[in-house]
Structure formats: C-alpha cells, structure tokens
Design a protein around this motif. Structure first.
Motif, PDB file in Angstrom:
ATOM      1  N   MET A   1     147.474  49.221  85.020  1.00  0.00           N
ATOM      2  CA  MET A   1     148.679  49.952  84.626  1.00  0.00           C
ATOM      3  C   MET A   1     148.498  51.437  84.956  1.00  0.00           C
ATOM      4  N   PRO A   2     149.534  52.116  85.432  1.00  0.00           N
ATOM      5  CA  PRO A   2     149.405  53.542  85.777  1.00  0.00           C
ATOM      6  C   PRO A   2     149.136  54.385  84.534  1.00  0.00           C
TER       7      PRO A   2
ATOM      8  N   LEU B  83     152.513  40.396  94.254  1.00  0.00           N
ATOM      9  CA  LEU B  83     151.255  40.872  93.680  1.00  0.00           C
ATOM     10  C   LEU B  83     150.134  39.929  94.098  1.00  0.00           C
ATOM     11  N   ASP B  84     149.006  40.496  94.492  1.00  0.00           N
ATOM     12  CA  ASP B  84     147.833  39.706  94.860  1.00  0.00           C
ATOM     13  C   ASP B  84     146.831  39.806  93.719  1.00  0.00           C
ATOM     14  N   VAL B  85     146.727  38.754  92.919  1.00  0.00           N
ATOM     15  CA  VAL B  85     145.862  38.802  91.736  1.00  0.00           C
ATOM     16  C   VAL B  85     144.387  38.890  92.111  1.00  0.00           C
TER      17      VAL B  85
ATOM     18  N   ILE C 173     152.121  48.011  90.855  1.00  0.00           N
ATOM     19  CA  ILE C 173     152.574  48.239  89.483  1.00  0.00           C
ATOM     20  C   ILE C 173     152.808  49.723  89.211  1.00  0.00           C
ATOM     21  N   SER C 174     152.170  50.589  89.979  1.00  0.00           N
ATOM     22  CA  SER C 174     152.379  52.029  89.789  1.00  0.00           C
ATOM     23  C   SER C 174     153.822  52.444  90.052  1.00  0.00           C
TER      24      SER C 174
ATOM     25  N   LEU D 232     159.417  43.563  85.142  1.00  0.00           N
ATOM     26  CA  LEU D 232     158.828  42.297  84.713  1.00  0.00           C
ATOM     27  C   LEU D 232     157.654  41.982  85.628  1.00  0.00           C
ATOM     28  N   VAL D 233     156.459  41.937  85.060  1.00  0.00           N
ATOM     29  CA  VAL D 233     155.248  41.642  85.831  1.00  0.00           C
ATOM     30  C   VAL D 233     154.833  40.211  85.518  1.00  0.00           C
TER      31      VAL D 233
END
Length: 657
Positions: free
Chosen positions: A85-86, A138-140, A150-151, A196-197
């Motif tokens: 998270m930023p 997103l690449d987990v 996410i930034s 929404l993530v």
C-alpha cells in the motif's frame, strides 16, 4: 505474546473449514437414512452459506497522513518484503480502498472515476456496472508490480472550483474545509472515487476484507461508505498521531462518523501511531513512556473511551522489524500487542457469533430429525402390536386385518383434501406477510423522506420526517409478526384436527421470531442521524448529497428486510415440514403393513420372520438416534478460539415430543 492476527485468523479459517466438513458429512448421513426434509435442508443450506461466505471486515479510519496504509502493510503484507500500500511521504491514499478476494475475478485493481459522483447511483450500484471501472492487472508473484499498480490510489487531478463543488469537494459555507486554490485558480481532488483490490492473499481468501479510508472530507462526502461499510465493519481501527494526539479534524471524524456506530467493549480500537517520533535519543525510556501514557489518558478523555482501548505503536518500525527479522525492534514497536488486541477483539467475537448461530441451528435440526425418528418408531410399534395380535390366528382374522389396514389407508388418503386446503390458506397468509418485507413496501415508506431531501436549500423538518419513516418501518415488522401469529393459530388448529381425525402427531408451530430486526433497524436509524444534524446542514442543501443518502439508506434497509424475510421463510418451512415428513412416513408405513400381512398369508413362517424384522428395524432406529446425538454433539463441540466459547450460552434441546 500470543499468536499474531494472521495466525489467529488462520485458526478461525481452519475452524470454519472443519465445521463445514463435519456439516457436509452430517448431510450425507441424513441422506443415507432418508432423514432430509425441507426444513432440515434449509437449515443445512443456511449454516453452510454462513460458514463459507462469512466475511470479516476491518476498517482503518483516520485523517490524512496518520499511517493507516503503513499499518496495513505491517500487519498484512510484510511477507512480500516491501510496502504494497502507498505509504511514503507524498503518496497518501486519496480514495477509499477495499481489499478482498473474489475467485470469479482475476487478480486486479478496479478504480471508479471520481466523475461518477455527479450521478446519484450508490457505490453498490456502481459495483454492478463493471464497464464504468478502470481495471488494472496485478501480478501477485511480483511485489514491485503490485505496489506500482496499487499506488495509483494516490493519484489526483486538478479541477475548477465549480467542478470541485459539483463533486462534493468544495463548500461555500465551510471555506475552512475547502482545498487550496493554486495560481491557475484550480484545486486538487482525488482522481478516483473508490478502489477494489482483488488478490489471492491467504487471509483475503479466507474472508478477510480490509477497508483503507482517506481523510475527513473524502469520508464525509460518501454516506454509503460511512453509514454502511464502516458502520458494519467487524472492527474499526482509528489512528491518531502519538506526537499530536486528538486534533480538531481527528475529533470531527470520531464524532461525526465513528461515534454513532461505536459500541463500548466491542472491537473498536484506537492507535497512537508514530511513537518512534518520541524516540529522540535524549529522553530516557521512562520519560518517553510517561509522555505516551499522558497522551493516552488525554486522548481517552477527549474520545470518551477507556484508555485500555488506546494502543501506542509505530507501524513504520513494526514493518521494518518484520522485514529485517528483528524481534527486539518488533517488540519495541508495539505492533504485536496491537495485533493481539485486534485478534481478540474481532476474531473471538466473530467466532462467538458464528458459534451461537450454528449451535442454535444444529439444535433445531436435531429436534426436527428426532421427530422424524419418533414417527418411524411409533409406526414400528403399531406394526409390532398388529403382528403380535396375529399369533395363532386363522386366515379369516388375517384377512380382516388386511381389510382394516386398507380402510385406514383410504381414510388417511381422504385427508389430502383437507391438507390441500390447509396449504392454500397457509400460502395466502405467507404471501401477505412477505409483501410487508418486499422492496415495494420499503420504497413506499422512503418516499416522504426522499421528497424532503430532493429539493435544494435548507431541509427544515427533515428529522421529523426521518423519525416518522422509521416508525412506519417498525410497523411493517409488527404487521409481519401479526401475520405470523395468524398463521401459527391457523396451523395449530388445523394440526389439532388432523391429529384427531387422521392419526397424525403434528405439533403446533413455535411463535415467529424476527431475529435482530428491531435491533438492526434501531442501529440504522441512529447511524444516519449524524447526517441530519446542524453540522451537515450545508451538505444536505445539495440535492445530489440527499439522493446519495437515500440510496445508501435503501441499501442497508434492503439487507435488514431480506434477513427478516429469510427468518420468515425458514419459520414457515419449519412449521409445515413435519406435515410433509409424516405424510411420507405414513404412506411408507401403510405399504409395509399390507406387505407384511400378504407375506404372512402366503407362508406360515412369515409372521415370526416379520416380527424379527420389526425388532431388527427398532434396534437400527435406536442406533440411528444414538448416532444423531453423537454427530450433532461433535458439531457442537469443535475446538474454538480462546474467548469465543465463553460468549456463547448453552442451548437446550427441544423436546422431540
């Protein structure tokens, strides 16, 4: 120090999986022994859905730059080896960010443009319009890529004052709360309204939902966020600065958005973050602790809560300690103590709620299944009496016995007309009851409030309309209970007649219980009162804000009324399931009795052979009854998290009759 939040959440997840597996085995066992009627099926379905779909939401709330995102990184994402998270200076989360897991979606982040505020759709309605959201993959397996994507929740844009006003970021009546105007006459606002993530994080996969909220202005402009998502969160973490304590904006957030849903003794925690700012190398450890304790006591006094619910920590040092695997720094950061308090506050409480629900459900199922077993036992007893009466009798007596059974069967089949009439009346009364809980009734009761909020200008008398609206909503619940009483009376009288005329053993239904309907309605009414006070008079003057308020209220009401409708449906099925079960069992019993007489007529040894079969069937039925007790006791006594079991009151078995 006890297990971390992550470890305790894993324990809760394992408990839920274990219970779900035991429940599946119980369903299979009931099916094998033909003990699954409609009411038991419904109970099993509800319990399984509650266990598998149960979500645990933790909301992090604070003014800008209090360290919410850093605390989320320290608790949930340290295993990635970096911030996700930023949380760096100048990289503040600008829009509400919700982290969860939906297996139907790929790993991604979806962003709702801020321009959607110009329309009156609720956030829930926007969720059903995926084309409106900007979706980013997103690449987990690549923490760097995830962090970069996410930034984007920190992105802003500049707009004119007129645009800012239309989007809810400028209020001419409250100039002190407005953003700064730059040299070009523009102001900076968030680029996104909501994020929404969706990632397959181990905790998110088990049902954890994390809500990271921005500062006062962004939270206050979204009624649905405040009175729906934050108010319904299972834990709320409110962050303060250890060096500043409770500032004016902190107090505004607490009083306007958290206090209405704040419940003493439950899982609302306050954090004094950034205690490392006091580690100046000059003051002694004792002096620093004294400063923290004074700040803790003063903050507790201003927020009017117990000091024990305010925990000092350094999220930044806690994250650093986890990344560097430094246990000494981790303990100094205060993070383990906070994780333990969060776990005890939310997880044990959450499991206690689940335990209470499943315990009641299992006890009801056991009573219903036991009634079916009692019906079979009674039929076996009748058959045994008939067969014993045939010992030493001639063919004429046996023929007479067969004719009597056939006469009983014809008389029993004649009950179908009465039962059909009973079902018709029952269905009509239930439809009337369900209408009170339908969406049409809800919209009708909200119309006056919507009309009071839709025009521009000051909303005089809106609190009176609001109070009258909830009185009418409560009256809908009273009408449902009255309809339930009428159904209960009708079924009780009909069951009594069927028992007398056709040999049934039907029990009158229990009174209708609408679990938590009044309580949830009262909590909802209280949570929205904050928007009708003097502090929000200028926001209410904006008709768009009023429309968003009504949309958010409607979403919460729909959930409350749907839960009540589910309770009504389950009660209705439970009341009539015994009739279906006894019809099925009596038909089987007549078939078995006639078959037994036929076999006795055809063979001299048939009588004793069938008596032996009845005795064997009775022994099997006794074994089934014992297995029912053993299996339900296993469901009721699975190991639980510390602190959860003591919150559950023991249930008493319902007599099987």
């Amino acid at each position: 120090m006890g297990p971390s939040f992550n470890e305790q959440f894993d324990q809760l997840g394992e408990w839920r999986k274990g219970f779900a597996n035991q429940l599946a085995q119980f369903r299979s066992w009931l099916g094998e022994h033909e003990l699954l009627d409609a009411a038991v099926q419904e109970h099993l379905h509800r319990l399984e859905a509650q266990l598998l779909d149960d979500k645990v939401c933790v909301a992090f709330v604070a003014e800008f730059s209090r360290g919410k995102s850093e605390l989320i990184n320290a608790i949930f994402f340290a295993h990635y080896g970096r911030r996700i998270m930023p949380a760096s200076p100048g990289r503040t989360t600008m829009c509400p960010t919700e982290l969860g897991y939906d297996p139907a979606l790929p790993a991604c982040m979806r962003l709702l443009p801020i321009e959607t505020r110009e329309q009156t759709y609720s956030l829930a309605q926007w969720r059903s319009r995926p084309s409106t959201w900007v979706q980013l993959p997103l690449d987990v397996n690549d923490p760097e890529q995830m962090a970069v994507q996410i930034s984007k929740v920190a992105e802003t844009r500049t707009v004119t004052v007129q645009e800012a006003r239309a989007l809810g970021f400028w209020n001419d009546e409250l100039p002190q709360d407005n953003p700064m105007v730059n040299a070009q006459g523009l102001v900076e606002i968030p680029r996104w309204r909501h994020a929404l993530v969706n990632i397959a994080h181990p905790l998110l996969k088990q049902g954890l939902v994390i809500l990271d909220t921005p500062g006062l202005n962004a939270v206050g402009a979204e009624p649905e966020l405040t009175v729906n998502q934050i108010a319904q969160a299972h834990a709320v973490v409110f962050l303060l600065g250890a060096d500043t304590g409770v500032t004016k904006s902190d107090l505004a957030i607490w009083q306007e958005h958290l206090l209405p849903s704040h419940r003493e003794g439950e899982s609302h925690l306050v954090v004094l973050n950034k205690i490392d700012a006091l580690w100046n190398g000059i003051d002694s450890t004792e002096k620093v602790q004294q400063q923290l304790e004074r700040q803790r006591q003063l903050s507790a006094q201003m927020l009017k809560i117990s000091p024990q619910r305010i925990l000092p920590l350094s999220a930044q040092k806690g994250l650093q300690a986890k990344l560097e695997r430094r246990n000494d720094l981790l303990q100094e950061s205060g993070l383990p103590a906070f994780e333990d308090a969060l776990a005890q506050g939310i997880l044990a409480h959450r499991q206690a709620i689940l335990l209470s629900a499943v315990t009641g459900g299992v006890q009801q199922m056991r009573a219903q299944v036991r009634r079916a077993i009692q019906i079979r036992r009674r039929d076996l007893d009748e058959q045994m009496m008939e067969l014993n009466s045939l010992r030493g009798k001639n063919t004429t007596v046996i023929d007479s016995m067969r004719q009597r059974i056939e006469q009983e069967q014809r008389s029993f089949e004649a009950s179908s007309t009465r039962i059909l009439a009973l079902r018709t009346v029952h269905l009509r009364l239930m439809n009337q009851a369900f209408q009170h809980l339908g969406s049409t009734s809800q919209r009708k009761e909200l119309e006056q409030l919507a009309q009071a909020l839709e025009h521009s200008g000051l909303k005089l008398g809106v609190r009176k309309v609001y109070a009258a609206t909830f009185e009418r909503l409560r009256e809908l619940g009273n009408q449902v209970r009255a309809a339930g009483t009428e159904v209960q009376s009708m079924l009780g009288a009909s069951f009594k007649d069927l028992n007398a005329e056709f040999g049934f053993s039907l029990l009158p239904p229990e009174p209708l219980q609408l679990h938590d309907f009044e309580k949830n309605l009262a909590e909802l009414e209280e949570s929205y009162l904050q928007y009708l006070g003097f502090g929000n008079v200028f926001k209410l003057a904006n008709p768009l804000f009023g429309e968003r308020l009504i949309k958010a209220l409607g979403m919460r009401l729909r959930s409350i009324f749907e839960n009540a409708a589910n309770d009504l449906d389950l009660w209705s099925k439970g009341a009539t399931a015994q009739l279906d079960a006894q019809l099925k069992e009596r038909k089987r019993s007549f078939a078995r009795r006639i078959e037994a007489v036929d076999r006795i007529q055809s063979a001299a040894s048939g009588l004793m052979e069938h008596i032996a079969q009845i005795e064997s069937a009775e022994a099997q039925l006794h074994a089934i009854d014992q297995m029912l007790t053993d299996k339900t006791e296993l469901l009721l006594h699975l190991p639980v998290l510390e602190g959860a079991a003591c919150a559950v009151q023991p249930h008493q078995d319902t007599p099987a009759d």
